[in-house]
Enzyme design. Structure first.
Site, PDB file in Angstrom:
ATOM      1  N   PRO A   1       0.831  -1.212   0.000  1.00  0.00           N
ATOM      2  CA  PRO A   1       0.000   0.000   0.000  1.00  0.00           C
ATOM      3  C   PRO A   1       0.860   1.255   0.000  1.00  0.00           C
ATOM      4  O   PRO A   1       1.934   1.289   0.598  1.00  0.00           O
ATOM      5  CB  PRO A   1      -0.791  -0.115   1.306  1.00  0.00           C
ATOM      6  CG  PRO A   1      -0.786  -1.567   1.623  1.00  0.00           C
ATOM      7  CD  PRO A   1       0.529  -2.084   1.135  1.00  0.00           C
ATOM      8  N   CYS A   2       0.374   2.296  -0.665  1.00  0.00           N
ATOM      9  CA  CYS A   2       1.182   3.513  -0.804  1.00  0.00           C
ATOM     10  C   CYS A   2       0.583   4.703  -0.087  1.00  0.00           C
ATOM     11  O   CYS A   2       1.100   5.811  -0.176  1.00  0.00           O
ATOM     12  CB  CYS A   2       1.355   3.882  -2.275  1.00  0.00           C
ATOM     13  SG  CYS A   2      -0.156   4.548  -3.004  1.00  0.00           S
ATOM     14  N   GLN A   3      -0.530   4.523   0.637  1.00  0.00           N
ATOM     15  CA  GLN A   3      -1.210   5.686   1.203  1.00  0.00           C
ATOM     16  C   GLN A   3      -0.362   6.438   2.214  1.00  0.00           C
ATOM     17  O   GLN A   3      -0.667   7.561   2.564  1.00  0.00           O
ATOM     18  CB  GLN A   3      -2.509   5.259   1.896  1.00  0.00           C
ATOM     19  CG  GLN A   3      -3.531   4.666   0.944  1.00  0.00           C
ATOM     20  CD  GLN A   3      -3.465   3.146   0.921  1.00  0.00           C
ATOM     21  OE1 GLN A   3      -2.385   2.572   0.980  1.00  0.00           O
ATOM     22  NE2 GLN A   3      -4.607   2.499   0.820  1.00  0.00           N
ATOM     23  N   GLY A   4       0.705   5.821   2.686  1.00  0.00           N
ATOM     24  CA  GLY A   4       1.462   6.420   3.762  1.00  0.00           C
ATOM     25  C   GLY A   4       2.548   7.380   3.360  1.00  0.00           C
ATOM     26  O   GLY A   4       3.245   7.908   4.210  1.00  0.00           O
ATOM     27  N   PHE A   5       2.744   7.614   2.063  1.00  0.00           N
ATOM     28  CA  PHE A   5       3.835   8.487   1.666  1.00  0.00           C
ATOM     29  C   PHE A   5       3.544   9.922   2.076  1.00  0.00           C
ATOM     30  O   PHE A   5       2.411  10.301   2.331  1.00  0.00           O
ATOM     31  CB  PHE A   5       4.112   8.355   0.174  1.00  0.00           C
ATOM     32  CG  PHE A   5       4.424   6.948  -0.223  1.00  0.00           C
ATOM     33  CD1 PHE A   5       5.320   6.198   0.523  1.00  0.00           C
ATOM     34  CD2 PHE A   5       3.799   6.347  -1.284  1.00  0.00           C
ATOM     35  CE1 PHE A   5       5.602   4.889   0.186  1.00  0.00           C
ATOM     36  CE2 PHE A   5       4.076   5.031  -1.628  1.00  0.00           C
ATOM     37  CZ  PHE A   5       4.980   4.303  -0.885  1.00  0.00           C
TER      38      PHE A   5
END
Length: 560
Positions: free
Chosen positions: A85-89
Site C-alpha cells: 500500500p502507498c497511502q502512507g507516503f
C-alpha cells in the site's frame, strides 16, 4: 511442449489481498504459489479458496517473510510479487492530520524481503502516481546505513506542524521531548470527538448533531480541560475550549464555539505529528518557529530507495519501471498501474516492460464484461450471494471477454447495495457517463460540501466504453449502465477480469473492497507471460529424470 516450458516457477506473494496478481500468474499454468502474506482475514479466506495453497502457507504479517525460519521453510523462491500500500507516503495523509504512516514501512519491507529471499526476479505494482517525486519517505535513523551503503539521494524537506498565529515561546522545547508531548496530548477519542464538531463548523445542523452525538465525551473533556492547572499556552487554549463546550451544553450558546476550539484542535494536531516524528525516529535537523512551526528533515523518493538498493552490484538486479494501462492488455477499464520489474543480471542484462497490444478503438467495454448478466437480478443479502444462483452456460452472442469470464454455471457474489428512496431518485436522474455533479441541487442536500464530491461518486457506467478505475464501487455508488441500482460485487469483479469461478469471501463491504484493491488478473497474466520470456532462456542442466534445475539449484517444479 518442450521440456523447458514444463517448468513451474515458484512465487511468494506479499500484500496479497484477494490474490488478483498471483491469480494472473497461475492462469499461465507456469507458476505455483509457495506462500502468501496478507493481514485481512476476509482476503485470506478468498485467497485460500481460489489458490492451490495450504492454510499453513498463508501468513498474516509480512514481517514473517524476513525470518530465517520462513526462509528455510520456503527454500529457493523464483519470483517475489506484491503491491505494498502507498497511502502512507509523505503527501498522502495531510487531510487525516498525519505526518507519517506505517504504510511507509511496507515498501521497505518489500525491498527487504527481496533481499532476504534473493529470488531470480521480482514484481512490485502500485498506483501510477508512485512515479511522482511527491511520493517520498522521510529519512529515519534506520535509513542512514542504507543511504550511506547504496548512495540513495536525499533532499531537504519540511514537515509543517503549526500556523504562525498559534506559535508560542517554548514550543520547540515541548515538541523536542516525547514526554512533554505526551503530557499535553489528549486521548484519541477526546480529540476525535471534538474534531468532528470542528469539521462541521460550516453547517449548523450538522454541527448541532455532532455536539449531541458526542455529548458524553465532550462534557468529560470540558471538565478535564477546565480542571488542569497552569498558564502554559496549550493549557490556556484547552481551558478556552472547555469553557466554550460548557457554555453550549449548559446554556445552548453556540456562537463562537468553533472559533474557541480551533486553537486546541490545531495544537493537538501539531502534538500528534510531533509524536509521530519521535515514534518513527525521523531525523530532524532542526525546528524553526520564526514563521509557521516547521520540522526540517531529509526525504528520499520511493523509487530512488527501491532502485538504489536493488540495482546495487551486491544485490544484482536489473530493473525496468513504468506505467501499464490495463485496457491495452484486455481489461474493460482504464486502470493505470505503476510496476517495477527486476531480474537477476546473470539471467538478463536488461528487462523490458510488457507492452499492451490492444488499441483504444478496440478496448474491451463494460458491455463486453457484464452484458450477459443483464437479466440476472442481484440480491442485497450477502448470504444469498455466497450461495450463488444458477445461470447455466454462456448465452449466444456473448462477447469474447464475457465468454472467458463466464466459466461457472453458478454465479456467486452477485450482491448489490440496497437502494434507498433517495438513492433511487438520484439513479433515475443520472444518465450514462454522468455522476453526482449532474444532479439538481435538491438531490444533493445530504452532502455537506457537494462541490468537493469526487467525479466517481454516483457514476453511471457507459456500456460501450471501458469503465474508469474500479475501486470500492459500493462506497462510490457506481450505477449499472441500464438498471437503476448499484453495481454488484460480481459485476465489479468482471470489470476487474475475475472469472465467475473466482469466489470472494467475507462481509459485503469486505468483498467490494477486495475487488477494488485487486490487480486485474488479465494484466497480471500478461506480466507473468512476459517474465517467462526471460526465465525460460536460462541455461539448464538435468538434475533428475523428473525435471531440470538451474545453476542456482532452483526448486522450481515441473508439470507431472
Amino acid at each position: 511442449m518442450s521440456e523447458r516450458t514444463k517448468i513451474k516457477y515458484s512465487i511468494v506473494d506479499l500484500f496479497a489481498g484477494a490474490g488478483g496478481l498471483s491469480f494472473g500468474f497461475l492462469q499461465t499454468g507456469r507458476f505455483m504459489v509457495k506462500a502468501a502474506f496478507e493481514m485481512n482475514r476476509f482476503a485470506q479466506q478468498t485467497y485460500l479458496r481460489n489458490h492451490a495453497i495450504e492454510e499453513s502457507c498463508m501468513y498474516s504479517d509480512v514481517e514473517d517473510a524476513l525470518s530465517e525460519e520462513t526462509k528455510k521453510k520456503l527454500g529457493h523462491v523464483d519470483i517475489v510479487i506484491g503491491g505494498p500500500p502507498c497511502q502512507g507516503f509523505s503527501n498522502a495523509n495531510r487531510q487525516k492530520n498525519h505526518a507519517i504512516s506505517l504504510n511507509n514501512s511496507l515498501v521497505k519491507k518489500f525491498v527487504k524481503t527481496v533481499l532476504h529471499l534473493d529470488p531470480k526476479a521480482f514484481l512490485m505494482e502500485n498506483v501510477s502516481m508512485l512515479q511522482s517525486e511527491i511520493h517520498r519517505f522521510f529519512v529515519a535513523d534506520e535509513d542512514m546505513s542504507d543511504i550511506e551503503q547504496y548512495g540513495i539521494p536525499t533532499t531537504d524537506s519540511q514537515i509543517h506542524l503549526l500556523e504562525m498565529e498559534f506559535v508560542f515561546k517554548g514550543i520547540t522545547e515541548i515538541i523536542s521531548d516525547a514526554n512533554m508531548i505526551s503530557r499535553y496530548l489528549w486521548e484519541d477519542e477526546s480529540y476525535l470527538a471534538l474534531n468532528v464538531v470542528f469539521k462541521n463548523r460550516g453547517n449548523m445542523d450538522k454541527l448541532r448533531a455532532a455536539l449531541i452525538k458526542h455529548r458524553r465525551k465532550l462534557t468529560a473533556l470540558a471538565k478535564e480541560l477546565l480542571d488542569i492547572e497552569g498558564e502554559n499556552y496549550i493549557i490556556q487554549q484547552g481551558r478556552q475550549a472547555g469553557d466554550a463546550l460548557e457554555r453550549y451544553f449548559n446554556y445552548d450558546e453556540i456562537d463562537g464555539l468553533c472559533e474557541a476550539i480551533r486553537p486546541s484542535i490545531l495544537l493537538q494536531r501539531m502534538l500528534s505529528k510531533a509524536l509521530e516524528i519521535k515514534n518513527n525516529r525521523i531525523v530532524v535537523e532542526r525546528f524553526s518557529d520564526e514563521g509557521d512551526l516547521v520540522a526540517h528533515v531529509k526525504s528520499m523518493s520511493v523509487l530512488d530507495y527501491i532502485t538504489s538498493i536493488l540495482e546495487a552490484d551486491c544485490n544484482g538486479y536489473t530493473i525496468s519501471k513504468g506505467v501499464l494501462s490495463a485496457a491495452t492488455f484486455g481489461a474493460p477499464q482504464k486502470r493505470m498501474r505503476y510496476v517495477v520489474m527486476g531480474i537477476k543480471k546473470h539471467i538478463a542484462d536488461h528487462i523490458e516492460l510488457p507492452v499492451g497490444t490492444i488499441k483504444e478503438e478496440n478496448f474491451k467495454t463494460v458491455h463486453d464484461a457484464i452484458g450477459d448478466l443483464e437479466a440476472v437480478e442481484p440480491t442485497t443479502r450477502i448470504e444469498e450471494g455466497n450461495i450463488g444462483v444458477p445461470i447455466g452456460t454462456a448465452p449466444d452472442g456473448i462477447s469474447e471477454l464475457g465468454l472467458s469470464l463466464h466459466d461457472s454455471t453458478i454465479l456467486y457474489n452477485h450482491v448489490s447495495t440496497a437502494t434507498t428512496e433517495r438513492a433511487l431518485e438520484r439513479f433515475k436522474a443520472i444518465r450514462q457517463g454522468q455522476n453526482f455533479h449532474s444532479l439538481k441541487p435538491e438531490l444533493k442536500t445530504t452532502y455537506s460540501d457537494s462541490e468537493r464530491t469526487q467525479n466517481t461518486i454516483y457514476l453511471r457506467l457507459i456500456y460501450d466504453e471501458p469503465s474508469g478505475t474500479v475501486v470500492n464501487v459500493r462506497k462510490s455508488m457506481w450505477i449499472h449502465p441500464i438498471h437503476d441500482r448499484a453495481l454488484s460485487i460480481r459485476e465489479a469483479a468482471r470489470l476487474q477480469t475475475f472469472p465467475d469461478s473466482f469466489v470472494f469471501c467475507g462481509t459485503k463491504d469486505a468483498q467490494y473492497q477486495q475487488v477494488g484493491n485487486a490487480v486485474p488478473p488479465i494484466l497480471a497474466k500478461s506480466i507473468a507471460t512476459h517474465f517467462l520470456e526471460y526465465l525460460d532462456v536460462q541455461p539448464q542442466h538435468v538434475h533428475s529424470v523428473h525435471g531440470y534445475i538451474d545453476d542456482n539449484q532452483s526448486n522450481s517444479l515441473l508439470f507431472v
